[in-house]
Design an enzyme around this catalytic site. Structure first.
Site, PDB file in Angstrom:
ATOM      1  N   GLU A   1      53.822  86.473  61.897  1.00  0.00           N
ATOM      2  CA  GLU A   1      53.794  86.831  63.325  1.00  0.00           C
ATOM      3  C   GLU A   1      53.550  88.318  63.550  1.00  0.00           C
ATOM      4  O   GLU A   1      53.946  88.866  64.577  1.00  0.00           O
ATOM      5  CB  GLU A   1      55.094  86.404  64.010  1.00  0.00           C
ATOM      6  CG  GLU A   1      55.330  84.924  64.110  1.00  0.00           C
ATOM      7  CD  GLU A   1      54.220  84.129  64.798  1.00  0.00           C
ATOM      8  OE1 GLU A   1      53.332  84.731  65.430  1.00  0.00           O
ATOM      9  OE2 GLU A   1      54.244  82.901  64.677  1.00  0.00           O
TER      10      GLU A   1
ATOM     11  N   HIS B   1      62.121  88.511  66.076  1.00  0.00           N
ATOM     12  CA  HIS B   1      61.610  87.161  66.339  1.00  0.00           C
ATOM     13  C   HIS B   1      62.470  86.159  65.578  1.00  0.00           C
ATOM     14  O   HIS B   1      62.733  86.349  64.397  1.00  0.00           O
ATOM     15  CB  HIS B   1      60.145  87.062  65.898  1.00  0.00           C
ATOM     16  CG  HIS B   1      59.644  85.657  65.839  1.00  0.00           C
ATOM     17  ND1 HIS B   1      59.674  84.831  66.937  1.00  0.00           N
ATOM     18  CD2 HIS B   1      59.131  84.918  64.827  1.00  0.00           C
ATOM     19  CE1 HIS B   1      59.194  83.642  66.593  1.00  0.00           C
ATOM     20  NE2 HIS B   1      58.863  83.675  65.321  1.00  0.00           N
TER      21      HIS B   1
ATOM     22  N   HIS C   1      63.958  81.774  65.263  1.00  0.00           N
ATOM     23  CA  HIS C   1      63.895  80.356  65.627  1.00  0.00           C
ATOM     24  C   HIS C   1      65.331  79.893  65.868  1.00  0.00           C
ATOM     25  O   HIS C   1      65.733  78.835  65.409  1.00  0.00           O
ATOM     26  CB  HIS C   1      63.273  79.519  64.499  1.00  0.00           C
ATOM     27  CG  HIS C   1      61.839  79.836  64.218  1.00  0.00           C
ATOM     28  ND1 HIS C   1      61.106  79.169  63.281  1.00  0.00           N
ATOM     29  CD2 HIS C   1      60.995  80.757  64.768  1.00  0.00           C
ATOM     30  CE1 HIS C   1      59.867  79.666  63.246  1.00  0.00           C
ATOM     31  NE2 HIS C   1      59.784  80.635  64.131  1.00  0.00           N
TER      32      HIS C   1
ATOM     33  N   TYR D   1      75.004  84.854  85.332  1.00  0.00           N
ATOM     34  CA  TYR D   1      74.460  86.153  85.765  1.00  0.00           C
ATOM     35  C   TYR D   1      73.881  86.987  84.619  1.00  0.00           C
ATOM     36  O   TYR D   1      73.009  87.829  84.807  1.00  0.00           O
ATOM     37  CB  TYR D   1      75.510  86.947  86.554  1.00  0.00           C
ATOM     38  CG  TYR D   1      76.570  87.617  85.711  1.00  0.00           C
ATOM     39  CD1 TYR D   1      77.753  86.974  85.386  1.00  0.00           C
ATOM     40  CD2 TYR D   1      76.369  88.910  85.225  1.00  0.00           C
ATOM     41  CE1 TYR D   1      78.716  87.591  84.610  1.00  0.00           C
ATOM     42  CE2 TYR D   1      77.321  89.531  84.446  1.00  0.00           C
ATOM     43  CZ  TYR D   1      78.496  88.870  84.135  1.00  0.00           C
ATOM     44  OH  TYR D   1      79.425  89.493  83.355  1.00  0.00           O
TER      45      TYR D   1
ATOM     46  N   HIS E   1      58.722  76.664  69.449  1.00  0.00           N
ATOM     47  CA  HIS E   1      58.687  77.641  68.367  1.00  0.00           C
ATOM     48  C   HIS E   1      59.978  78.458  68.251  1.00  0.00           C
ATOM     49  O   HIS E   1      60.717  78.277  67.290  1.00  0.00           O
ATOM     50  CB  HIS E   1      57.464  78.550  68.585  1.00  0.00           C
ATOM     51  CG  HIS E   1      57.225  79.538  67.498  1.00  0.00           C
ATOM     52  ND1 HIS E   1      55.990  80.098  67.240  1.00  0.00           N
ATOM     53  CD2 HIS E   1      58.068  80.104  66.604  1.00  0.00           C
ATOM     54  CE1 HIS E   1      56.095  80.944  66.233  1.00  0.00           C
ATOM     55  NE2 HIS E   1      57.352  80.963  65.831  1.00  0.00           N
TER      56      HIS E   1
ATOM     57  N   TYR F   1      74.383  99.857  84.456  1.00  0.00           N
ATOM     58  CA  TYR F   1      75.478  99.331  83.637  1.00  0.00           C
ATOM     59  C   TYR F   1      75.503 100.017  82.266  1.00  0.00           C
ATOM     60  O   TYR F   1      74.479 100.134  81.600  1.00  0.00           O
ATOM     61  CB  TYR F   1      75.249  97.815  83.459  1.00  0.00           C
ATOM     62  CG  TYR F   1      76.334  97.072  82.746  1.00  0.00           C
ATOM     63  CD1 TYR F   1      77.532  96.774  83.375  1.00  0.00           C
ATOM     64  CD2 TYR F   1      76.134  96.637  81.442  1.00  0.00           C
ATOM     65  CE1 TYR F   1      78.520  96.071  82.718  1.00  0.00           C
ATOM     66  CE2 TYR F   1      77.122  95.923  80.778  1.00  0.00           C
ATOM     67  CZ  TYR F   1      78.305  95.645  81.417  1.00  0.00           C
ATOM     68  OH  TYR F   1      79.267  94.933  80.778  1.00  0.00           O
TER      69      TYR F   1
HETATM   70 ZN   LIG Z   1      58.224  82.004  64.238  1.00  0.00          ZN
END
Ligand SMILES: [Zn+2]
Length: 213
Positions: free
Chosen positions: A75, A94, A96, A115, A157, A210
């Site tokens: 990726e 990234h 899964h 929220y 994905h 915040y």
């Molecule tokens: Zn992936």
């Protein structure tokens, strides 16, 4: 930060290992990157994070060249395009992660059922359109879904999250997984009440300041 900076590389490896410990990684599916001078450092493909050493990380240069023994995560385009399109991004995570990915398989966003959805930057956490993993198309759809957000779901994905630095990107990826789990759990016992746009606008305004002195 120089791409050769050892402390930066060590922190990236620690973050990759922490993904396993926190449960947001599944097998070797997750990957992490950090912006450095002239490009970004990303975890390689096919090397278990436990045996990863600082020189094993791949340096992806802005000109498309890469430096390292291994191939970058499949990726890498997603990581690259986030750095190109989001100047504020200093790190990308990234995953899964199971609950967020379950929702992504429905190709639905996570609405403002809580929220803290505003933590990601807007009134919902969008789900990007489906495209094959590792493709430019996937990256293009993700960039669109990330507009005004720090994270999005990737259809069938997983999750893409960004932050000013590693800790922030990591915390956002974890937050998405926690919210997805709560949303999933709420759906088991009823229909969650979704907060209105006016209420979310108020919360987004509060989140702007915040945690700041
Ligand atoms: Zn992936």
């Amino acid at each position: 930060m120089s791409p050769q900076d050892r402390a930066t590389r060590v922190r990236l490896i620690e973050a990759a290992r922490r993904m396993n410990a926190s449960g947001i990684n599944q097998g070797r599916s997750g990957n992490v990157s950090v912006r450095v001078e002239g490009g970004f450092l990303v975890t390689p493909t096919g090397v278990p994070y436990e045996s990863l050493n600082p020189p094993d990380l791949v340096f992806m240069r802005e000109d498309g060249q890469r430096e390292g023994t291994y191939n970058p995560s499949s990726e890498w385009r997603l990581h690259r395009d986030i750095y190109v399109n989001r100047p504020e991004a200093g790190a990308v995570v990234h995953t899964h992660s199971p609950y967020a990915t379950s929702i992504a398989c429905l190709r639905k966003p996570i609405p403002a059922f809580h929220y803290e959805v505003a933590f990601v930057g807007g009134i919902d956490i969008r789900c990007a359109e489906y495209a094959t993993f590792g493709t430019q198309e996937l990256s293009d759809y993700a960039i669109r879904a990330l507009e005004g957000r720090r994270a999005c779901l990737l259809a069938n994905h997983g999750v893409a999250a960004l932050g000013a630095e590693l800790e922030e990107a990591f915390a956002t990826a974890e937050k998405v997984e926690t919210l997805a789990r709560m949303y999933w759990q709420a759906l088991q016992v009823g229909e969650p009440v979704i907060l209105g746009e006016d209420e979310m606008a108020k919360i987004l305004e509060r989140f702007k300041t915040y945690g700041r002195a």
